[in-house]
Design a protein around this motif. Structure first.
Motif, PDB file in Angstrom:
ATOM      1  N   PHE A  85       0.837  -1.206   0.000  1.00  0.00           N
ATOM      2  CA  PHE A  85       0.000   0.000   0.000  1.00  0.00           C
ATOM      3  C   PHE A  85       0.868   1.251   0.000  1.00  0.00           C
ATOM      4  O   PHE A  85       0.626   2.193  -0.757  1.00  0.00           O
ATOM      5  N   PHE A  86       1.910   1.267   0.840  1.00  0.00           N
ATOM      6  CA  PHE A  86       2.801   2.422   0.932  1.00  0.00           C
ATOM      7  C   PHE A  86       3.535   2.649  -0.392  1.00  0.00           C
ATOM      8  O   PHE A  86       3.658   3.782  -0.852  1.00  0.00           O
ATOM      9  N   ILE A  87       3.978   1.582  -1.013  1.00  0.00           N
ATOM     10  CA  ILE A  87       4.709   1.695  -2.279  1.00  0.00           C
ATOM     11  C   ILE A  87       3.795   2.229  -3.384  1.00  0.00           C
ATOM     12  O   ILE A  87       4.171   3.120  -4.148  1.00  0.00           O
ATOM     13  N   VAL A  88       2.558   1.716  -3.455  1.00  0.00           N
ATOM     14  CA  VAL A  88       1.611   2.192  -4.462  1.00  0.00           C
ATOM     15  C   VAL A  88       1.243   3.651  -4.204  1.00  0.00           C
ATOM     16  O   VAL A  88       1.198   4.471  -5.133  1.00  0.00           O
ATOM     17  N   ALA A  89       1.006   3.994  -2.938  1.00  0.00           N
ATOM     18  CA  ALA A  89       0.665   5.383  -2.594  1.00  0.00           C
ATOM     19  C   ALA A  89       1.801   6.327  -2.961  1.00  0.00           C
ATOM     20  O   ALA A  89       1.566   7.410  -3.515  1.00  0.00           O
ATOM     21  N   ALA A  90       3.038   5.920  -2.688  1.00  0.00           N
ATOM     22  CA  ALA A  90       4.191   6.757  -3.031  1.00  0.00           C
ATOM     23  C   ALA A  90       4.292   6.946  -4.541  1.00  0.00           C
ATOM     24  O   ALA A  90       4.545   8.049  -5.025  1.00  0.00           O
ATOM     25  N   GLY A  91       4.069   5.883  -5.294  1.00  0.00           N
ATOM     26  CA  GLY A  91       4.100   5.986  -6.757  1.00  0.00           C
ATOM     27  C   GLY A  91       3.021   6.912  -7.293  1.00  0.00           C
ATOM     28  O   GLY A  91       3.269   7.706  -8.202  1.00  0.00           O
ATOM     29  N   LEU A  93       1.636   9.410  -5.648  1.00  0.00           N
ATOM     30  CA  LEU A  93       2.003  10.785  -5.289  1.00  0.00           C
ATOM     31  C   LEU A  93       3.074  11.335  -6.232  1.00  0.00           C
ATOM     32  O   LEU A  93       3.015  12.506  -6.615  1.00  0.00           O
ATOM     33  N   VAL A  94       4.023  10.509  -6.608  1.00  0.00           N
ATOM     34  CA  VAL A  94       5.037  10.943  -7.578  1.00  0.00           C
ATOM     35  C   VAL A  94       4.365  11.274  -8.911  1.00  0.00           C
ATOM     36  O   VAL A  94       4.664  12.306  -9.528  1.00  0.00           O
ATOM     37  N   GLY A  95       3.447  10.427  -9.347  1.00  0.00           N
ATOM     38  CA  GLY A  95       2.731  10.692 -10.603  1.00  0.00           C
ATOM     39  C   GLY A  95       1.923  11.967 -10.552  1.00  0.00           C
ATOM     40  O   GLY A  95       1.922  12.755 -11.503  1.00  0.00           O
ATOM     41  N   ILE A  96       1.242  12.214  -9.427  1.00  0.00           N
ATOM     42  CA  ILE A  96       0.460  13.443  -9.277  1.00  0.00           C
ATOM     43  C   ILE A  96       1.383  14.664  -9.293  1.00  0.00           C
ATOM     44  O   ILE A  96       1.104  15.659  -9.958  1.00  0.00           O
ATOM     45  N   GLY A  97       2.494  14.568  -8.583  1.00  0.00           N
ATOM     46  CA  GLY A  97       3.447  15.681  -8.572  1.00  0.00           C
ATOM     47  C   GLY A  97       4.028  15.954  -9.939  1.00  0.00           C
ATOM     48  O   GLY A  97       4.182  17.109 -10.359  1.00  0.00           O
ATOM     49  N   THR A  98       4.305  14.895 -10.677  1.00  0.00           N
ATOM     50  CA  THR A  98       4.827  15.035 -12.032  1.00  0.00           C
ATOM     51  C   THR A  98       3.808  15.724 -12.938  1.00  0.00           C
ATOM     52  O   THR A  98       4.146  16.602 -13.718  1.00  0.00           O
ATOM     53  N   LYS A  99       2.551  15.357 -12.794  1.00  0.00           N
ATOM     54  CA  LYS A  99       1.495  15.969 -13.599  1.00  0.00           C
ATOM     55  C   LYS A  99       1.325  17.443 -13.232  1.00  0.00           C
ATOM     56  O   LYS A  99       1.219  18.307 -14.108  1.00  0.00           O
TER      57      LYS A  99
END
Length: 141
Positions: A85-91, A93-99
């Motif tokens: 769950f933590f790994i998916v959530a971190a990914g 968040l990175v995608g949202i920040g990138t967007k």
């Protein structure tokens, strides 16, 4: 302990810079990974081959480094205790920040800074500041 120059990191950084410059000079494209991968999710017919070659080259370099016996830190082992769950959530968040930033660290930090883009300078300053704060909190608080 005396300071030692990290030659492999220096060479890797130089290769990243040169590859970004060559892609921009020859194709007029920015070597930002999020944009390259994103372009594969909504492909244009004339735009797919160079993106696949770029990503394939990154994967091939990783495979060649691992089978050549080059010893790098095992970053995956450092997070072995993280929940899925933590790994998916971190990914995510990175995608949202990138967007939100209209690009990733490679697009802004390597290519945009080299082009003296004001937007990339602001983005790089923002993500580096966030990284410094995160490391400080993680290690010292």
């Amino acid at each position: 302990m005396a300071f030692q120059i990290p030659w492999d990191a220096l060479l890797g950084g130089m290769l990243l810079g040169v590859s970004g410059l060559v892609l921009l000079a020859l194709n007029g494209r920015i070597a930002g990974i999020s944009g390259i991968v994103g372009g594969l999710l909504r492909p244009k017919e004339s735009d797919v081959s160079w993106r696949l070659l770029f990503i394939g080259g990154m994967v091939a370099a990783g495979i060649l480094a691992s089978i050549s016996g080059i010893s790098y830190p095992d970053f995956a082992a450092a997070n072995a205790d993280s929940s899925p769950f933590f790994i998916v959530a971190a990914g995510l968040l990175v995608g949202i920040g990138t967007k939100l930033a209209n690009g990733c660290t490679s697009g802004h930090g390597i290519c945009g800074m080299g082009r003296l883009s004001k937007r990339s300078m602001a983005a790089t300053l923002t993500f580096m500041t966030a990284a410094f704060i995160t490391v400080f909190i993680r290690l010292h608080l």
